[in-house]
Every structure is written in structure tokens, then in C-alpha cells.
Design a protein around this motif. Structure first.
Motif, short mmCIF file in Angstrom:
data_model
loop_
_atom_site.label_atom_id
_atom_site.label_comp_id
_atom_site.label_asym_id
_atom_site.label_seq_id
_atom_site.Cartn_x
_atom_site.Cartn_y
_atom_site.Cartn_z
N GLY A 109 -1.45 68.05 18.64
CA GLY A 109 -1.22 66.95 19.57
C GLY A 109 0.09 66.24 19.26
O GLY A 109 0.93 66.03 20.14
N ASP A 110 0.28 65.87 18.00
CA ASP A 110 1.52 65.21 17.60
C ASP A 110 2.71 66.14 17.80
O ASP A 110 3.78 65.72 18.24
N PHE A 111 2.53 67.40 17.44
CA PHE A 111 3.65 68.33 17.55
C PHE A 111 4.09 68.48 19.02
O PHE A 111 5.29 68.41 19.33
N ASN A 112 3.14 68.67 19.90
CA ASN A 112 3.49 68.80 21.33
C ASN A 112 4.20 67.55 21.83
O ASN A 112 5.20 67.62 22.54
N GLN A 113 3.66 66.40 21.47
CA GLN A 113 4.30 65.16 21.92
C GLN A 113 5.67 65.00 21.29
O GLN A 113 6.59 64.44 21.90
N ALA A 114 5.83 65.50 20.05
CA ALA A 114 7.13 65.41 19.39
C ALA A 114 8.17 66.25 20.13
O ALA A 114 9.32 65.82 20.31
N MET A 115 7.78 67.44 20.56
CA MET A 115 8.72 68.28 21.31
C MET A 115 9.15 67.59 22.61
O MET A 115 10.33 67.61 22.98
N MET A 116 8.18 66.99 23.29
CA MET A 116 8.51 66.32 24.55
C MET A 116 9.34 65.06 24.30
O MET A 116 10.28 64.77 25.03
N GLU A 117 8.97 64.34 23.23
CA GLU A 117 9.71 63.12 22.89
C GLU A 117 11.16 63.46 22.53
O GLU A 117 12.09 62.75 22.91
N LEU A 118 11.33 64.55 21.82
CA LEU A 118 12.69 64.98 21.46
C LEU A 118 13.50 65.27 22.72
O LEU A 118 14.66 64.86 22.85
N GLY A 119 12.88 65.95 23.67
CA GLY A 119 13.57 66.24 24.92
C GLY A 119 13.87 64.99 25.72
O GLY A 119 14.91 64.88 26.37
N ALA A 120 12.95 64.04 25.67
CA ALA A 120 13.09 62.84 26.50
C ALA A 120 14.08 61.85 25.93
O ALA A 120 14.70 61.08 26.67
N THR A 121 14.23 61.81 24.59
CA THR A 121 15.06 60.77 24.00
C THR A 121 16.29 61.29 23.25
O THR A 121 17.21 60.52 23.00
N MET A 122 16.32 62.56 22.87
CA MET A 122 17.47 63.09 22.11
C MET A 122 18.12 64.26 22.81
O MET A 122 19.32 64.27 23.05
N CYS A 123 17.31 65.26 23.10
CA CYS A 123 17.84 66.49 23.68
C CYS A 123 17.93 66.31 25.19
O CYS A 123 17.28 66.99 25.98
N LEU A 124 18.78 65.33 25.57
CA LEU A 124 18.86 64.90 26.97
C LEU A 124 19.53 65.99 27.82
O LEU A 124 20.33 66.77 27.32
N PRO A 125 19.21 66.01 29.10
CA PRO A 125 19.76 67.06 29.97
C PRO A 125 21.29 67.06 29.96
O PRO A 125 21.91 68.11 29.86
N LYS A 126 21.91 65.88 30.08
CA LYS A 126 23.36 65.84 30.26
C LYS A 126 24.14 65.65 28.97
O LYS A 126 24.99 66.46 28.64
N GLN A 167 23.66 73.71 19.95
CA GLN A 167 24.13 72.32 19.81
C GLN A 167 24.32 71.65 21.17
O GLN A 167 25.31 70.98 21.43
N GLY A 168 23.38 71.88 22.04
CA GLY A 168 23.35 71.08 23.26
C GLY A 168 23.85 71.73 24.52
O GLY A 168 23.73 71.15 25.59
N GLU A 169 24.41 72.92 24.41
CA GLU A 169 24.83 73.56 25.66
C GLU A 169 23.62 73.85 26.53
O GLU A 169 22.55 74.14 26.04
N HIS A 170 23.83 73.80 27.77
CA HIS A 170 22.73 74.09 28.68
C HIS A 170 23.32 74.36 30.06
O HIS A 170 24.18 73.64 30.51
N PRO A 171 22.87 75.43 30.70
CA PRO A 171 23.39 75.71 32.03
C PRO A 171 23.07 74.57 32.99
O PRO A 171 21.97 74.04 32.97
N ALA A 172 24.04 74.21 33.80
CA ALA A 172 23.82 73.14 34.77
C ALA A 172 22.84 73.63 35.84
O ALA A 172 23.04 74.70 36.40
N PRO A 173 21.80 72.87 36.08
CA PRO A 173 20.85 73.26 37.12
C PRO A 173 21.49 73.16 38.51
O PRO A 173 22.44 72.42 38.71
N THR A 174 20.99 73.96 39.42
CA THR A 174 21.53 73.91 40.78
C THR A 174 21.04 72.64 41.47
O THR A 174 19.94 72.17 41.24
#
Length: 365
Positions: free
Chosen positions: A192-209, A225-232
DNA sequence: TAACCGTGGTC
DNA sequence: TGACCAAGGTT
């Protein structure tokens, strides 16, 4: 011998152990204090997960506790009228979520004696609960070791593993690999904590932009290190619309004219809204307010006109059923988000405070 | 598989 | 003003 599909995932056991420890440690020190993190009640967690689907945390925080006050248990929800459930959902959007959860609550009461199913597989059979939501409830409420993959996890894993747009594989294959990676990485001792940690990381650190890689607990394990294809991008358009705020005084109370959308509509069926004006153009002197309202791919620029009972010719009331509703009962109806927004901004004394509880059944049924 | 289902904040 | 985006599920 490991299956071919898994062999392509570059995750060594020693890396996995370090990543789990770093991520959980980071999460336990940085987690946001959100209301649904103070409970392990599977029903309450279910409510939060449904509300959070495609919806911002800030919007859910405002509604979650009010919803649970009105429907504190799955039995209470099952016995509620659908209109009351929708009234509390007004403004959150995706109203099918509320209808399906209501239906699922009835199933839980009728088929399982009011006890929530206790595994991801069993939860998955309820309407409105898909792969993500079943895993979220099961891991958080029951500690079942199943990995969640939401939009955050998808982005985090793609960056960690370096899976970008260069890959030629189809989206389905990529999704399988992401789920596989998340499953391998999941800490089975604290799912439970691990799943929420992954989501929390995405929501607060591993931001889309602009991801905050320098502060990321997993930066040493990240391939990109943060690269990510730009979504259409989807195209947005603008439209104008005009509605009337029509209030009349009765002997002991005031009433407002509302119109109910047809049950056959594909969007917001059966919900209540302000009557539309026959002519979108009107003199500025009559303008009560202007609001923007974004629905799906359309930005509506909406003007609200003050009108009176004998202004009926201004209104377009061909199909929908319209009714005078006591102002004090209005927030108990399933209002469209736009109607709710306008009424709450209109400085109407009867609506000064959003009541914590639904009013007794409104007279509009 | 892809289209559809809502919304408010923010830039 | 226009555009982006958020803890998905269903058909």
C-alpha cells in the motif's frame, strides 16, 4: 528460466532492494497529509479512488469528507437515492463514476451482505472498478501485494527504464512492460505504501514537464533523468453560451427556475441546469456574471442574464422539463457543474454556506 | 483500439 | 484567450 518478456526488464535484485528502501523512506518523510491516508476502511478508500480518477487531488479533498458524512458506509450508500449521490458529486465530473459506484454498493449489500470484497480480483468484478482501482484498494486496505499502474506510475517507470518514443512496439506491449516493471519493483512487505509512494513521486517530483530530478530519491537508478516524450495534444475550441438566472418570490421563500436534462442525453443525463437563453445576445445591463466553463475539448465563455418570471419569451424551453425549485433545496439536486458554479458565485443568501449534509429530499423529484 | 465521459486551476 | 492536465473505466 525466466519468460522472455521479463528478461528484457533491466532490474537487478540488489537495485530493486535499494530502490524500494529509498522510495519508501522518501515517501514516509514527504507524504502529503490527505484525508484518505488516515483510514484503512476499504469503503472509504474506494470512495477516494473513484473520486481521484482523472481528477485533481485538490478537487477531491473538498468533496471526500462531505460524501462520507452523508454516506458513511457501503450500506448507507446502497440505500441512498441516486439523485442524492449525484448531488454530492456535482462539479466533480464524470458522473458515470458516481452512478457505477452506487450500483456497485447495491451489489455489495445484496450479494455480499454489505461486506466489501477483500481481494483485487473480487473487487475488479464490481462496476466502475478496473485494473488500477482494484489494485489500489486491495493494496492499501488489505495489504495485498499487487502493483498499481496509473498515469503517474506509467511516467515514472518509463523514465526509470528509459522506454521512450524510440521503441517501435505497440502501446499494448509497452503497457505490459510497464506493469511488469511495476510488479517487479513492488515491495511485497508494504504494498500500500509502496504504490502510494510511486504515485506520490510522480505527482510531486517526477512531474510531466519539469521533473525535479536533483531531489529525486531514485535519481541514481534512473536511465533518463527526466526525459519523456511529449504527449500528443488534443485541440481545444471556444464557444459562447448564455443562461438565465430567474428567481421569484413566493409567500415564505424564493424559488429559481431550473431545467432537467433528458435521461437520453449522453452528457450529464438527468441533471439540472439553468434555463438557456433563446438569444445569446443581450444588453450588458442585464448581465449578472460571466464565467468560463471548460467541458472536455471546449472552453465555454458563459454569460448569465438576470430574468424574471414574466420574461418567459427570453428562454429556450422546448424539450427539457423545467421546474421552480426552492433556493434552499437547490444544492440537494444533481446540478451540472456549471449550474452549481454559477449559483455558488451568485451571492444568493439562501446558498451562503454549502450545507455539510444533504437537505431533506427536495421537492423537485 | 480508440472514442467518450467533466472539471477547475493555471500559465 | 487558448491550451494543458489529473490516483481510469467502459464500450
Amino acid at each position: 528460466m525466466a519468460p522472455v518478456k521479463e528478461a528484457r526488464i533491466d532490474l537487478k535484485p540488489e537495485d530493486t532492494a535499494q530502490m524500494r528502501a529509498k522510495l519508501l523512506d522518501w515517501y514516509r518523510r514527504h507524504l502529503r497529509d490527505l484525508p484518505w491516508r488516515r483510514t484503512r476502511d476499504p469503503y472509504a478508500i474506494w470512495v477516494s479512488e473513484i473520486m481521484l480518477q482523472q481528477t485533481r487531488v485538490a478537487a477531491v479533498v473538498e468533496r471526500y469528507e462531505q460524501f462520507l458524512k452523508n454516506f458513511p458506509t457501503v450500506v448507507a450508500l446502497a440505500h441512498a437515492a441516486e439523485a442524492d449521490v449525484l448531488a454530492l458529486w456535482s462539479g466533480l465530473g464524470y458522473y458515470r463514476r458516481a452512478r457505477m459506484m452506487h450500483k456497485a454498493a447495491k451489489t455489495v449489500v445484496e450479494q455480499f451482505g454489505g461486506v466489501m470484497p477483500a481481494s483485487a480480483a473480487a473487487l475488479r468484478d464490481l462496476p466502475g472498478i478496473g485494473v488500477y482501482t482494484s489494485a489500489a484498494i486491495a493494496s492499501i486496505a488489505y495489504g495485498e501485494p499487487v502493483a498499481v499502474v496509473d498515469g503517474n506510475v506509467e511516467r515514472v517507470v518509463q523514465r526509470l527504464a528509459g522506454w521512450g518514443s524510440e521503441s517501435r512496439e505497440g502501446q499494448a506491449e509497452l503497457n505490459r512492460k510497464i506493469a511488469d516493471y511495476a510488479t517487479r519493483l513492488l515491495d511485497p512487505t508494504a504494498p500500500g505504501d509502496f504504490n502510494q509512494a510511486m504515485m506520490e513521486l510522480g505527482a510531486t517530483m517526477c512531474l510531466p514537464k519539469a521533473p525535479l530530478c536533483l531531489a529525486c530519491p531514485l535519481r541514481e537508478h534512473c536511465k533518463t533523468q527526466g526525459e519523456h516524450p511529449a504527449p500528443t495534444r488534443a485541440r481545444m475550441r471556444s464557444e459562447t453560451a448564455a443562461y438565465a438566472l430567474v428567481i421569484r418570490s413566493q409567500a415564505r421563500y424564493r424559488e429559481i427556475l431550473l431545467e432537467q436534462r433528458s435521461e437520453a442525453e449522453t452528457v450529464m443525463p438527468g441533471m439540472w441546469e439553468l434555463p438557456a437563453l433563446a438569444d445569446k445576445e443581450f444588453d450588458e445591463r442585464h448581465q449578472r456574471m460571466a464565467v468560463r466553463h471548460a467541458i472536455m475539448q471546449v472552453n465555454y465563455y458563459v454569460r448569465i442574464r438576470t430574468a424574471f418570471e414574466d420574461d418567459a419569451e427570453l428562454l429556450a424551453l422546448p424539450s427539457g422539463q423545467h421546474k421552480w425549485i426552492r433556493l434552499r433545496d437547490v444544492l440537494g439536486l444533481p446540478l451540472t457543474g456549471l449550474a452549481r458554479k454559477v449559483l455558488l458565485r451568485a451571492d444568493i443568501p439562501e446558498l451562503a454556506a454549502v450545507p455539510p449534509m444533504l437537505p431533506a429530499r427536495a421537492s423537485a423529484g
